[in-house]
Scaffold this motif. Sequence first.
Motif, PDB file in Angstrom:
ATOM      1  N   LYS A 159      78.322 -90.465  -5.469  1.00 14.99           N
ATOM      2  CA  LYS A 159      77.627 -90.902  -6.679  1.00 14.99           C
ATOM      3  C   LYS A 159      78.569 -90.832  -7.871  1.00 14.99           C
ATOM      4  CE  LYS A 159      73.108 -89.305  -5.048  1.00 14.99           C
ATOM      5  NZ  LYS A 159      71.945 -88.432  -5.329  1.00 14.99           N
ATOM      6  N   GLN A 192      77.246 -89.155 -13.974  1.00 12.97           N
ATOM      7  CA  GLN A 192      76.105 -89.539 -14.792  1.00 12.97           C
ATOM      8  C   GLN A 192      75.807 -88.438 -15.798  1.00 12.97           C
ATOM      9  OE1 GLN A 192      74.194 -92.413 -15.157  1.00 12.97           O
ATOM     10  NE2 GLN A 192      73.533 -91.184 -16.912  1.00 12.97           N
ATOM     11  N   LYS A 244      68.226 -97.749 -15.341  1.00 15.44           N
ATOM     12  CA  LYS A 244      69.649 -98.099 -15.312  1.00 15.44           C
ATOM     13  C   LYS A 244      70.212 -98.284 -16.720  1.00 15.44           C
ATOM     14  CE  LYS A 244      70.084-100.206 -10.733  1.00 15.44           C
ATOM     15  NZ  LYS A 244      70.476-101.431  -9.983  1.00 15.44           N
ATOM     16  N   GLU A 267      70.593 -94.854 -18.325  1.00 10.44           N
ATOM     17  CA  GLU A 267      71.755 -94.156 -17.784  1.00 10.44           C
ATOM     18  C   GLU A 267      73.048 -94.709 -18.373  1.00 10.44           C
ATOM     19  OE1 GLU A 267      71.377 -94.563 -13.590  1.00 10.44           O
ATOM     20  OE2 GLU A 267      69.830 -93.010 -13.387  1.00 10.44           O
ATOM     21  N   ASN A 273      75.706 -92.623 -20.795  1.00  9.67           N
ATOM     22  CA  ASN A 273      77.139 -92.528 -20.475  1.00  9.67           C
ATOM     23  C   ASN A 273      78.013 -93.074 -21.602  1.00  9.67           C
ATOM     24  OD1 ASN A 273      76.594 -91.346 -18.049  1.00  9.67           O
ATOM     25  ND2 ASN A 273      77.250 -93.045 -16.782  1.00  9.67           N
TER      26      ASN A 273
END
Length: 466
Positions: free
Chosen positions: A200, A203, A231, A234, A238
Amino acid sequence: MAQHWQEILPIDRYIVASDGLLHEYDRKVLTFLYQPLIGSTCLSLYMTLWAELEENRLWSDSSTHHLLMNMLGLNLKDIYEARLKLEGIGLLKTFVKTDEEGDRSFIYELIPPLTPEQFFLDGMLNIFLYRKIGKNHFARLKRFFSDQQMPKEKEYQDVTRAFQDVFASATPGSLQYLQGLSEEMEPEVDHHFIGRNNSKPIQIELSTFDFDLLMAGLNESLVPKKSLTQKVKEMISNLAFLYNIDPIQMKNIVLSAVDESSEIDLEELRKGARDWYQYVNQDQLPSLIERTQPAAQQVQKDEPKTQEEKLIRYLETTSPLRVLKDVSGGGEPSKSDLQIIEEVMFKQKLLPGVINVLIQFVMLKTDMKLTKGYVEKIAGHWARKQIKTVKEAMDLAKNEHRTYIGWTDNKKAGRPTKQKTIRKELIPEWFEESPEEGKPAIQTNKSEEDEAKKRAIEEKLKAFRK
């Protein structure tokens, strides 16, 4: 925050586990893509733990950290700090168990690195790597981890047979036989098949960004709430971490990424954030730095009681950017100030807490100005003295402050002055040493001392005349 010796001891045992098989190709990914970001010590720790796994196995035998220290030639503090970096970048998970007698045992679960495609399209790690190694070497690594596609679409025809073209369906009797063996096909209890899970990407937690403030600034008619999918959130979280974007500025970037159907284009969102950062920072890209003092180098682990303990806690848990803003009364620091601090942080390799002490000291010594030469000279001295903690930096500043004053006075030497000026010396509050330590407090305003002496002389002259 706890010290490393509170978290781990040489006698503590550990077992290495792997979240899926690690392949030989992973070594190249770790060496060329991760090592520039985490350093050789972290890579050495990961490789050593990996070596303890037998081939095609997911668990190692138990061992002690004392043996690990001997194998790596490192002290426990360095191993602990390297472990934290591996955890932070997503290459390691740590589990701990304490028995009734107080003995601790650890499980270090190695996480496979991202694939080259995942890494170069990550949106955060690739940016940090680009800034770290430069454009030319970054392009070289892209070529190293990619290859030319076969021209199979135009020049070749796909003649691959399908499953049903090769195999026939089983008879009812054979299907009944397989159904009877279904339990035999499953792995045993507390076991699972050896394989490879998909890694992964990094995140940042959504809680670190104020989405309520972002939504308050967005017009519902332009950006519906349903457009902020998981999404999208996220990606925003970031990008906010990567480029240090607040919700107010993020609002404009989100609006620029909305398409005709009122959906948020992730690629446009990423491009807008990058363009904004490069515009503000003169085409520079962000660097991967530890935002606050590492836990292993924090000395104020208990609840602070005195003013000095509270200040140490503040300097240990606050980023240099925040300290710059606080010293400036909440205003945004200038680009030149940020560049000076960033260069010192990387060239002299001073920790964030030490940088915070340096900021406070220099700003108050030089009339709230960061002079590059003066900052670099003190930073170089602290680097040679291997200052690692906030307390060490504060103590050294107290002991050497006369020397540092001389460095500023030397610049003014040789300049004729028409009138003798009295310099008012501003110093941080932590320069004031308490009387209980047996040391006199440092004089903070020489003009007041001179005035007091002058008044005392005048009083004596009056008494003499009478």
